[in-house]
Design an enzyme around this catalytic site. Structure first.
Site, short mmCIF file in Angstrom:
data_model
loop_
_atom_site.label_atom_id
_atom_site.label_comp_id
_atom_site.label_asym_id
_atom_site.label_seq_id
_atom_site.Cartn_x
_atom_site.Cartn_y
_atom_site.Cartn_z
N TRP A 1 0.73 -1.17 0.01
CA TRP A 1 0.07 -0.17 0.16
C TRP A 1 1.01 1.26 -0.08
CZ3 TRP A 1 -3.41 2.07 4.67
CH2 TRP A 1 -4.10 2.96 4.29
C1 LIG Z 1 -5.49 7.13 3.16
C2 LIG Z 1 -6.45 7.64 4.05
C3 LIG Z 1 -6.23 8.82 4.65
C4 LIG Z 1 -7.44 9.42 5.62
N1 LIG Z 1 -7.12 10.65 6.07
C5 LIG Z 1 -7.85 10.89 7.13
C6 LIG Z 1 -7.67 12.40 7.78
O1 LIG Z 1 -6.56 12.99 7.45
N2 LIG Z 1 -8.47 12.58 8.79
C7 LIG Z 1 -9.68 12.07 9.10
O2 LIG Z 1 -10.50 12.35 10.06
N3 LIG Z 1 -10.11 10.98 8.41
C8 LIG Z 1 -9.26 10.41 7.61
N4 LIG Z 1 -9.34 9.35 6.78
C9 LIG Z 1 -10.71 8.35 7.17
C10 LIG Z 1 -10.51 7.65 8.50
O3 LIG Z 1 -9.23 7.26 8.53
C11 LIG Z 1 -11.23 6.30 8.35
O4 LIG Z 1 -12.54 6.71 8.22
C12 LIG Z 1 -11.44 5.72 9.79
O5 LIG Z 1 -9.92 5.59 10.11
C13 LIG Z 1 -11.88 4.07 9.84
O6 LIG Z 1 -12.00 3.76 10.99
P1 LIG Z 1 -12.48 1.94 11.11
O7 LIG Z 1 -11.91 1.94 12.60
O8 LIG Z 1 -13.84 1.87 10.64
O9 LIG Z 1 -11.51 1.07 10.36
P2 LIG Z 1 -10.10 0.87 10.44
O10 LIG Z 1 -9.39 1.92 11.17
O11 LIG Z 1 -9.25 0.81 9.09
O12 LIG Z 1 -10.01 -0.38 11.15
C14 LIG Z 1 -10.43 -1.51 10.75
C15 LIG Z 1 -9.39 -2.47 11.33
O13 LIG Z 1 -10.18 -3.75 10.98
C16 LIG Z 1 -9.20 -4.70 10.60
N5 LIG Z 1 -9.79 -5.79 10.10
C17 LIG Z 1 -10.17 -5.76 8.62
N6 LIG Z 1 -10.82 -7.12 8.21
C18 LIG Z 1 -10.61 -7.92 9.41
C19 LIG Z 1 -10.87 -9.32 9.55
N7 LIG Z 1 -11.41 -10.03 8.75
N8 LIG Z 1 -10.61 -9.90 10.88
C20 LIG Z 1 -10.01 -9.05 11.91
N9 LIG Z 1 -9.90 -7.67 11.59
C21 LIG Z 1 -9.90 -7.01 10.32
C22 LIG Z 1 -8.34 -3.95 10.16
O14 LIG Z 1 -6.81 -4.64 9.82
C23 LIG Z 1 -8.09 -2.75 10.85
O15 LIG Z 1 -7.33 -2.72 11.90
C24 LIG Z 1 -8.41 8.77 5.91
C25 LIG Z 1 -8.72 7.41 5.42
C26 LIG Z 1 -7.67 6.91 4.38
C27 LIG Z 1 -7.79 5.47 3.75
S1 SF4 Z 2 4.31 -1.71 5.80
FE1 SF4 Z 2 5.76 -1.35 4.27
S2 SF4 Z 2 5.43 -3.48 3.02
FE2 SF4 Z 2 3.42 -3.38 4.26
S3 SF4 Z 2 2.08 -2.23 3.07
FE3 SF4 Z 2 3.25 -0.64 4.32
S4 SF4 Z 2 5.02 0.21 2.79
FE4 SF4 Z 2 4.04 -2.06 2.05
#
Ligand SMILES: Cc1cc2nc3c(=O)[nH]c(=O)nc-3n(C[C@H](O)[C@H](O)[C@H](O)COP(=O)(O)OP(=O)(O)OC[C@H]3O[C@@H](n4cnc5c(N)ncnc54)[C@H](O)[C@@H]3O)c2cc1C
Ligand code: SF4
Ligand code: SF4
Lengths: 127, 572
Positions: free
Chosen positions: A48
């Site tokens: 990623w």
């Molecule tokens: C690149 C990016 C930049 C962003 N920038 C901002 C920002 O600057 N400010 C802001 O407010 N928001 C931002 N966002 C939005 C915000 O980050 C997300 O909305 C938020 O983090 C989502 O939280 P979550 O807990 O739902 O998901 P996540 O934090 O992604 O947590 C989901 C978790 O579930 C785990 N998981 C998934 N599938 C499974 C499985 N089958 N079994 C067990 N575990 C599993 C994953 O590994 C992960 O740890 C951004 C998002 C992205 C992608």
């Molecule tokens: S932690 Fe390093 S190897 Fe893993 S997805 Fe991020 S950049 Fe790629």
């Protein structure tokens, strides 16, 4: 080619079974080579480009490379964590070799070189 | 393979943004309850926050209230949201942000110590280490963490959830975690559509490519009610890197321009706010420009000073470092040339748009014992980091109450055996016959169907009845193909289940897009056969439930309720 591991710089975190770079990858992409103990990238196409592995390596042995379809060789971006862990300096090198440094406040938490895994014996997770 | 059987009062599936905050909240409010997080990666750097964050996008800056927030989010979502959910989460922004700041997150302040606003709802942070900071708080609170255990299904008896099953990708053990209450927090779904970039950059997506819709799929398989999948998220992002544009557009005030230099948002969309139009229109506008031959499209940054360009790079280094390397590798100086933008592949993300579990104000799903928080829960868009935290907190409070009053469920052995067989089938198939479908091949198959018939980028994200029916028919064959999946080792086994989950999400998504016969969110779901918004017929939620016996997906509607008075199409 999103991250490359410089095998000459990797010291295996002193034989760690579960080194920080392996732990920090959200996609489970870095693994220990069962023969050498050094770190291998499972599949660059799954990366990623999020860089926790790069930032956490105490030897700075992992380097981020932009996939060639996205940018020209040999621009580089090298994060250096300060010893105080309050700042991170990003060293940016452009295609001509000119260097620009960005120092940004952060709060890097200390990271263990090894960590046990609940319910899993060390031999099982060392590969 | 062994079975690890664990009992915990509360099980949190997904130790991300919402999951970590939920864990802390349960332990603080109910110190007598045990909490276990089941996480597919390692909670120190998993999910959306792995790379870091540079802003908290949902916060009430001075002068704003929960009601003014609801008005804005309603406007931004074209007049249809669950106002009860958005209200209740916004009341907790302050609580959550203060908490995480106390744990060590650096938040940028002015000389007086006030947070520095970026627009009405954002504050700037130095969030490179945000994920390890909240993970540490979860661990310090006494949470038991199962890292590298991929959740595969709930333990369900008579429509009631009593925990979940997961597989360890470190030693292949089956984890059977029995819980009095379960919180699902696995984030949204990427990888349903063909990615913008190919080859070794195919995972250079905006949304976390490891959030593959597991939580949605587990709910769909268990017969939970889902809402608004048709409100896909298609973001405006920097071309190639797919980096967020808010940092640029809000950070330095850059309008969109087309290749002729025209500020098309300001002219064509003036009636709905120009460059401040609802988010779907900010994707729809440039899609139309490109479709009609006036691309490429840019964010015009040529007015910024070289110091501002440096600040922009610093901001990206906190959240999306590859953006900065990209500029260096392509000799681009954003203060001298405009930044080219494009739209992303579609994602299903309840924290930006509102696809996900249909929940009540306590974040309880339609299944007893199951609560949902973050990108996996529906009805409340504009959550971002802080809204996911808030939902984690609310889910924790109510799951805690529930766990106090309920006991562990008896789980019949055949349920576990059936799931064990399902989970390990791809490994066995590899050992026994070696010939079959690799998870990656099925992923590409799925993405091809979705791209071509269900509104992918190549067709400007447009959908129609006829094309969606082709998608539906082709997708219907995929579940019969699951038995051909092969996995050589545990990492690939995880990938097999990721693609299985995505197929369930895709099937539900297509049903939803077929059902809503209007275009409420241009850009996100533009119907070529019903091009207009139709408040008379469609000011309501499209929901679905999969029949656990027949596998048929039933689609129906739920009413919208306006709580905060005012014009639904005005930002204030
Ligand atoms: C690149 C990016 C930049 C962003 N920038 C901002 C920002 O600057 N400010 C802001 O407010 N928001 C931002 N966002 C939005 C915000 O980050 C997300 O909305 C938020 O983090 C989502 O939280 P979550 O807990 O739902 O998901 P996540 O934090 O992604 O947590 C989901 C978790 O579930 C785990 N998981 C998934 N599938 C499974 C499985 N089958 N079994 C067990 N575990 C599993 C994953 O590994 C992960 O740890 C951004 C998002 C992205 C992608
Ligand atoms: S932690 Fe390093 S190897 Fe893993 S997805 Fe991020 S950049 Fe790629
Ligand atoms: S963190 Fe660095 S030194 Fe340690 S094992 Fe990984 S690559 Fe090698």
């Amino acid at each position: 080619m999103p991250v490359v591991v410089h095998a000459d710089k990797c010291n295996t975190c002193h034989g760690s079974h579960n080194p920080p770079c392996v732990r920090m990858c959200p996609g489970d992409l870095l693994m220990k080579d069962p023969k050498t103990g050094k770190i291998l990238m499972r599949d660059p196409a799954e990366c990623w480009d999020c860089l926790p592995c790069v930032k956490v390596c105490p030897q700075e042995a992992i380097e981020f490379r932009l996939s060639y379809q996205l940018g020209f060789h040999t621009a580089r971006l090298l994060p250096h964590i300060h010893d105080t862990r309050d700042f991170i300096t990003w060293e940016l090198i452009d295609t001509e070799g000119a260097i620009d440094n960005f120092t940004i406040r952060t709060k890097v938490l200390p990271v263990e070189l090894d960590e046990k895994i609940e319910g899993v014996a060390a031999v099982d997770f060392s590969i | 393979m062994e079975q690890n059987i664990i009992e915990t009062d509360i099980l949190i599936i997904g130790g991300g943004t919402a999951g970590c905050l939920a864990a802390v909240e349960v332990r603080e409010r109910f110190p007598n309850l045990s909490v276990t997080i089941m996480e597919k990666a390692h909670i120190d750097r998993s999910g959306c926050l792995a790379g870091g964050m540079n802003a908290i996008n949902a916060y009430l800056n001075p002068g704003e209230t929960p009601e003014s927030f609801v008005k804005y989010v309603r406007f931004d979502s074209c007049g249809l949201i669950r106002e009860d959910l958005v209200l209740s989460m916004s009341k907790l922004f302050e609580y959550c942000v203060k908490k995480v700041e106390k744990w060590g997150l650096p938040i940028l302040c002015d000389e007086k110590g006030n947070y520095i606003p970026r627009g009405r709802w954002n504050i700037k942070i130095n969030g490179e280490s945000l994920k390890p900071i909240i993970a540490k708080a979860a661990k310090n609170a006494g949470t038991k963490v199962l890292n590298w255990v991929v959740a595969t299904n709930y333990l369900v008896v008579d429509g009631k959830v009593g925990g979940a099953v997961g597989v360890s990708i470190r030693n292949g053990n089956l984890f059977i975690v029995k819980a009095k209450a379960t919180i699902i927090a696995t984030g949204g779904a990427a990888g349903i559509y063909k990615p913008n970039n190919a080859h070794d950059a195919q995972h250079k997506t905006w949304y976390c490519p490891y959030n593959t819709g597991a939580g949605f799929a587990m709910g769909i398989r268990a017969g939970a009610e889902m809402t608004s999948f048709e409100m896909r998220y298609i973001g405006l992002r920097v071309k190639d890197t797919i980096a967020p544009t808010g940092t640029i557009a809000l950070g330095v005030g850059a309008p969109q321009i087309n290749s002729k230099g025209e500020k098309f948002m300001a002219t064509k969309y003036a009636h709905i706010g120009g460059d401040g139009a609802p988010t779907p229109y900010r994707s729809h506008g440039p899609i139309q420009e490109i479709k009609e031959g006036r691309g490429p499209v840019y964010l015009d940054t040529r007015h910024i000073t070289s110091q501002q360009a440096r600040d922009l790079k610093s901001a990206f280094l906190d959240m999306y470092p590859s953006m900065v390397l990209y500029w260096a590798a392509n000799e681009i100086d954003p203060s001298k040339e405009p930044v080219e933008v494009q739209t992303t592949e579609p994602y299903i993300v309840g924290g930006h748009t509102q696809s996900g579990y249909w929940i009540d104000v306590n974040r309880k799903t339609t299944l007893d014992g199951l609560y949902a928080a973050g990108d996996v829960s529906g009805g409340a868009p504009y959550k971002f980091v802080s809204g996911c935290w808030a939902e984690g907190v609310i889910a924790a409070m109510n799951a805690g109450e529930y766990a106090q009053k309920n006991e562990f469920m008896e789980i019949p052995a055949d349920i576990i055996e059936e799931e064990q067989n399902r989970v390990f089938a791809p490994l066995l198939s590899f050992t026994n016959k070696k010939d079959g479908i690799r998870p990656y091949d099925m992923e590409v198959r799925l993405q091809k169907i979705m791209e071509e018939y269900a509104g992918g980028a190549a067709t400007f994200y447009e959908v129609s009845e006829e094309r969606l029916h082709v998608a539906k028919r082709r997708l219907s064959t995929l579940p019969d193909q699951f038995k051909h999946l092969i996995a050589e080792e545990l990492h690939e086994l995880m990938k097999a289940h990721e693609v299985i989950d995505r197929v369930y999400v895709a099937q539900t998504l297509v049903e939803h897009m077929l059902y809503r016969k209007e275009t409420r969110w241009p850009g996100y779901c533009t119907r070529t056969d019903y091009t207009e918004r139709d408040d008379e017929q469609w000011l309501k939620f499209v929901n679905s439930r999969r029949d656990v016996v027949t596998g048929n997906i039933e689609v129906f509607t739920r009413p919208y309720e306006q709580i905060v008075p005012g014009d639904r199409y005005k930002p204030r």
